[in-house]
Enzyme design. Structure first.
Site, mmCIF file in Angstrom:
data_model
loop_
_atom_site.group_PDB
_atom_site.id
_atom_site.type_symbol
_atom_site.label_atom_id
_atom_site.label_comp_id
_atom_site.label_asym_id
_atom_site.label_seq_id
_atom_site.Cartn_x
_atom_site.Cartn_y
_atom_site.Cartn_z
ATOM 1 N N GLY A 7 0.837 -1.477 -0.165
ATOM 2 C CA GLY A 7 -0.196 -0.321 -0.015
ATOM 3 C C GLY A 7 0.966 1.521 0.235
ATOM 4 N N ALA A 9 1.552 2.870 -2.431
ATOM 5 C CA ALA A 9 1.499 4.594 -3.375
ATOM 6 C C ALA A 9 -0.259 4.684 -2.336
ATOM 7 C CB ALA A 9 0.926 3.655 -4.715
ATOM 8 N N GLY A 10 -0.367 3.845 -1.448
ATOM 9 C CA GLY A 10 -1.503 5.259 -1.315
ATOM 10 C C GLY A 10 -1.208 6.564 0.077
ATOM 11 N N PHE A 11 -2.460 6.740 1.142
ATOM 12 C CA PHE A 11 -1.910 8.022 1.461
ATOM 13 C C PHE A 11 -0.630 7.797 2.881
ATOM 14 C CE2 PHE A 11 -3.655 9.395 5.165
ATOM 15 C CZ PHE A 11 -3.262 10.913 5.519
ATOM 16 N N TYR A 147 -15.695 -2.775 7.348
ATOM 17 C CA TYR A 147 -14.748 -2.315 7.020
ATOM 18 C C TYR A 147 -13.743 -2.614 8.206
ATOM 19 C CZ TYR A 147 -10.273 0.858 8.149
ATOM 20 O OH TYR A 147 -9.208 1.210 8.378
ATOM 21 N N LYS A 151 -10.261 -5.553 9.537
ATOM 22 C CA LYS A 151 -9.976 -4.815 10.158
ATOM 23 C C LYS A 151 -9.528 -5.784 11.260
ATOM 24 C CE LYS A 151 -6.950 -2.755 9.034
ATOM 25 N NZ LYS A 151 -5.647 -2.515 7.954
HETATM 26 N N1 LIG Z 1 -6.683 6.966 6.728
HETATM 27 C C1 LIG Z 1 -7.171 6.568 7.933
HETATM 28 O O1 LIG Z 1 -7.266 7.574 8.323
HETATM 29 C C2 LIG Z 1 -6.413 5.595 8.487
HETATM 30 C C3 LIG Z 1 -6.819 5.592 10.005
HETATM 31 C C4 LIG Z 1 -6.126 4.363 10.503
HETATM 32 C C5 LIG Z 1 -5.581 3.448 10.018
HETATM 33 N N2 LIG Z 1 -6.285 3.169 8.832
HETATM 34 C C6 LIG Z 1 -4.627 2.361 7.994
HETATM 35 O O2 LIG Z 1 -3.849 2.955 7.088
HETATM 36 C C7 LIG Z 1 -3.565 1.953 6.366
HETATM 37 C C8 LIG Z 1 -3.832 2.907 5.125
HETATM 38 O O3 LIG Z 1 -4.709 3.390 4.525
HETATM 39 P P1 LIG Z 1 -4.684 4.588 4.190
HETATM 40 O O4 LIG Z 1 -5.747 4.963 4.638
HETATM 41 O O5 LIG Z 1 -3.233 5.211 3.831
HETATM 42 O O6 LIG Z 1 -5.515 3.603 2.921
HETATM 43 P P2 LIG Z 1 -6.149 4.502 1.369
HETATM 44 O O7 LIG Z 1 -7.136 3.745 0.769
HETATM 45 O O8 LIG Z 1 -5.235 5.843 0.845
HETATM 46 O O9 LIG Z 1 -4.336 3.698 0.652
HETATM 47 C C9 LIG Z 1 -4.257 2.087 0.579
HETATM 48 C C10 LIG Z 1 -3.038 1.932 -0.907
HETATM 49 O O10 LIG Z 1 -3.928 0.239 -0.629
HETATM 50 C C11 LIG Z 1 -3.092 -0.009 -2.184
HETATM 51 N N3 LIG Z 1 -4.403 -1.734 -1.686
HETATM 52 C C12 LIG Z 1 -5.311 -1.842 -2.055
HETATM 53 N N4 LIG Z 1 -6.060 -3.216 -2.292
HETATM 54 C C13 LIG Z 1 -4.815 -4.112 -2.421
HETATM 55 C C14 LIG Z 1 -4.305 -5.379 -2.640
HETATM 56 N N5 LIG Z 1 -5.008 -6.262 -2.828
HETATM 57 N N6 LIG Z 1 -2.939 -5.677 -2.501
HETATM 58 C C15 LIG Z 1 -1.845 -4.570 -2.844
HETATM 59 N N7 LIG Z 1 -2.363 -3.192 -2.484
HETATM 60 C C16 LIG Z 1 -3.265 -2.716 -2.371
HETATM 61 C C17 LIG Z 1 -3.782 0.247 -2.918
HETATM 62 O O11 LIG Z 1 -3.770 0.577 -4.143
HETATM 63 C C18 LIG Z 1 -3.687 2.100 -1.966
HETATM 64 O O12 LIG Z 1 -2.522 2.907 -2.473
HETATM 65 C C19 LIG Z 1 -4.858 0.874 6.380
HETATM 66 O O13 LIG Z 1 -4.132 -0.520 6.700
HETATM 67 C C20 LIG Z 1 -5.638 1.549 7.237
HETATM 68 O O14 LIG Z 1 -6.942 0.243 7.312
HETATM 69 C C21 LIG Z 1 -6.086 4.425 8.688
#
Ligand SMILES: NC(=O)c1ccc[n+]([C@@H]2O[C@H](COP(=O)([O-])OP(=O)(O)OC[C@H]3O[C@@H](n4cnc5c(N)ncnc54)[C@H](O)[C@@H]3O)[C@@H](O)[C@H]2O)c1
Length: 318
Positions: A7, A9-11, A147, A151
Site C-alpha cells: 500500500g 502508493a496510498g495515503f 470495514y 480490520k
Molecule cells: N486513513 C486513516 O485515517 C487510517 C486510520 C487508521 C488506520 N488506517 C489504516 O492505515 C492503512 C492505510 O490506510 P490509507 O488511508 O493510507 O489507505 P488508502 O486507501 O489511501 O491506501 C491503500 C493502498 O493500498 C493499496 N491496495 C488496496 N488493495 C490492495 C491489494 N489487494 N493489494 C495491494 N495493494 C492494495 C491501494 O492501491 C492503496 O495504494 C490501512 O490499513 C488502514 O486501515 C488508516
C-alpha cells in the site's frame, strides 16, 4: 536492508515511504501496491527525490507474488487495505478479501520467507464506538461496520500467528489520519475538493460524530518508532488529543475559503451505523518517545493549497 511497504502508493503508505527514504536512503525500498483507485505512483515523487524506490504492482492476495516480493526482506510494513468505511457498506466482500485474506496471504509468505520483522497497520475503529474516555490496547475489540470488522478479523489472523508461530509482528492502531495525498473520499480532502469545485459539503447525520486526528507524517513517525523500539507481538495505539466533531471539521474547512458554514453545509443521510466517537490512550507508544508534533489547525492551510495544486489528479473523486 530490504524494506517492503504494502500500500506504499496510498495515503499513509506513501508518507511512510517518505520517512524511510529520508531515514534509510541506502535501503532497498519496495512498494508493493495494487494501484486501486486509492493508489497513485505520483504519491512517491517526494520519496524518489531522496532514494530509489522499487515498485511491484500486484495484489497482496497473490501468494506467489507475495513470496517473490518478500524474498530476503528484512522488514515488511503492511498498510495495504480497502480503507473507506462508506465503501464497505456497498462492496464489503472486497474489504474482507483484501483486508483479511490479503493479510493472511502476506503473513504466510513472511513465514515461508522468514521475514524477521513485520509491522501490521490496524485502526482504532476495531474498538468500536467509545462514547467517552479512551480504549487501551487490551480493551475489547467490538467493530461496528464491515470495514472495521475486516480490520479486526485481520488482527485475529495476526494474533493466531503470534500464538502459533511466535511471528515477529508488531501492530499499530491509529486514529483518523490527515494530510496531503489522501484520496478525496475521507472527510478532510472530500470537503476541500467539494469547496474547490463550488459544491456544498455533504455532512453525515447531525455532524456531531467526534474523531481524533493524527497527521500522516506523525503517523509515519509512529510506525517507525514502533518498528525501531517496539516489542514484538505487541500492539500500540497511535493517538492524539486533537478531537473534532465532523461539523467542526466542516467549519474549519469553510473558514479556509472565507465561507460561512451555514451557507455551505448540506446535511445528508447518515451511515447505516456511524460510531459517535473513537478514543484511544497513546501511553504505550508515548513511553517509546513518540508524541504528535503537528495539528489539523496548523496544517490545514498547506493541505488546502496542496489540493488546489493537485486536485486535478482526482477527476472522478467522490
Ligand atoms: N486513513 C486513516 O485515517 C487510517 C486510520 C487508521 C488506520 N488506517 C489504516 O492505515 C492503512 C492505510 O490506510 P490509507 O488511508 O493510507 O489507505 P488508502 O486507501 O489511501 O491506501 C491503500 C493502498 O493500498 C493499496 N491496495 C488496496 N488493495 C490492495 C491489494 N489487494 N493489494 C495491494 N495493494 C492494495 C491501494 O492501491 C492503496 O495504494 C490501512 O490499513 C488502514 O486501515 C488508516
Amino acid at each position: 536492508m530490504k524494506i517492503v511497504v504494502t500500500g506504499g502508493a496510498g495515503f499513509l503508505g506513501s508518507h511512510i515511504v517518505d520517512l524511510l527514504a529520508e531515514t534509510y536512503p541506502k535501503a532497498q525500498i519496495v512498494v508493493f501496491d495494487k494501484l486501486t483507485y486509492a493508489g497513485d505512483l505520483r504519491n512517491l515523487e517526494d520519496a524518489e527525490q531522496k532514494s530509489k524506490i522499487d515498485v511491484v504492482v500486484g495484489d497482496i492476495c497473490d501468494q506467489s507474488l507475495c513470496r517473490r516480493t518478500l524474498s530476503r526482506a528484512d522488514l515488511l510494513i503492511h498498510t495495504a487495505a480497502e480503507s473507506h468505511v462508506d465503501n464497505s457498506f456497498g462492496n464489503s466482500l472486497e474489504f474482507t478479501t483484501t483486508n483479511v485474506l490479503g493479510t493472511h496471504v502476506l503473513l504466510e509468505a513472511c513465514r515461508f520467507e522468514n521475514v524477521p520483522r513485520i509491522l501490521h497497520v490496524s485502526t482504532d475503529e476495531v474498538y468500536g464506538e467509545i462514547p467517552s474516555g479512551s480504549a487501551h490496547e487490551g480493551s475489547p475489540i467490538m467493530p461496528t461496520n464491515p470495514y472495521s470488522a475486516s480490520k479486526a478479523a485481520a488482527e485475529m489472523i495476526v494474533h493466531g500467528y503470534w500464538k502459533s508461530y511466535k511471528a515477529p509482528i508488531t501492530m499499530v492502531r491509529g486514529n483518523n489520519i490527515f494530510g496531503i495525498r489522501q484520496y478525496p473520499e475521507k472527510i478532510i480532502p472530500i470537503f476541500i475538493m467539494k469547496l474547490l469545485s463550488g459544491q456544498k459539503l455533504p455532512l453525515h447525520g447531525n455532524g456531531k460524530n467526534q474523531r481524533h486526528y493524527v497527521s500522516a507524517p506523525d503517523a509515519a513517525r509512529a510506525v517507525m518508532t514502533v518498528v525501531e523500539k517496539g516489542e514484538l507481538m505487541q500492539t500500540y495505539n497511535i493517538g492524539s488529543n486533537e478531537e473534532y466533531s465532523n461539523l467542526e471539521i466542516a467549519s474549519m474547512i469553510c473558514a479556509q475559503f472565507g465561507y460561512d458554514p451555514k451557507d455551505w453545509i448540506d446535511y445528508v443521510a447518515d451511515r447505516p451505523y456511524n460510531d459517535i466517537r473513537y478514543g484511544v490512550t497513546a501511553d504505550r507508544i508515548s513511553a517509546l518517545g513518540w508524541v504528535p508534533k503537528r495539528s489539523v489547525k496548523d496544517d490545514l492551510p498547506a493541505i488546502v493549497n496542496w489540493y488546489k495544486k493537485n486536485g486535478y489528479r482526482y477527476s472522478g473523486f467522490g
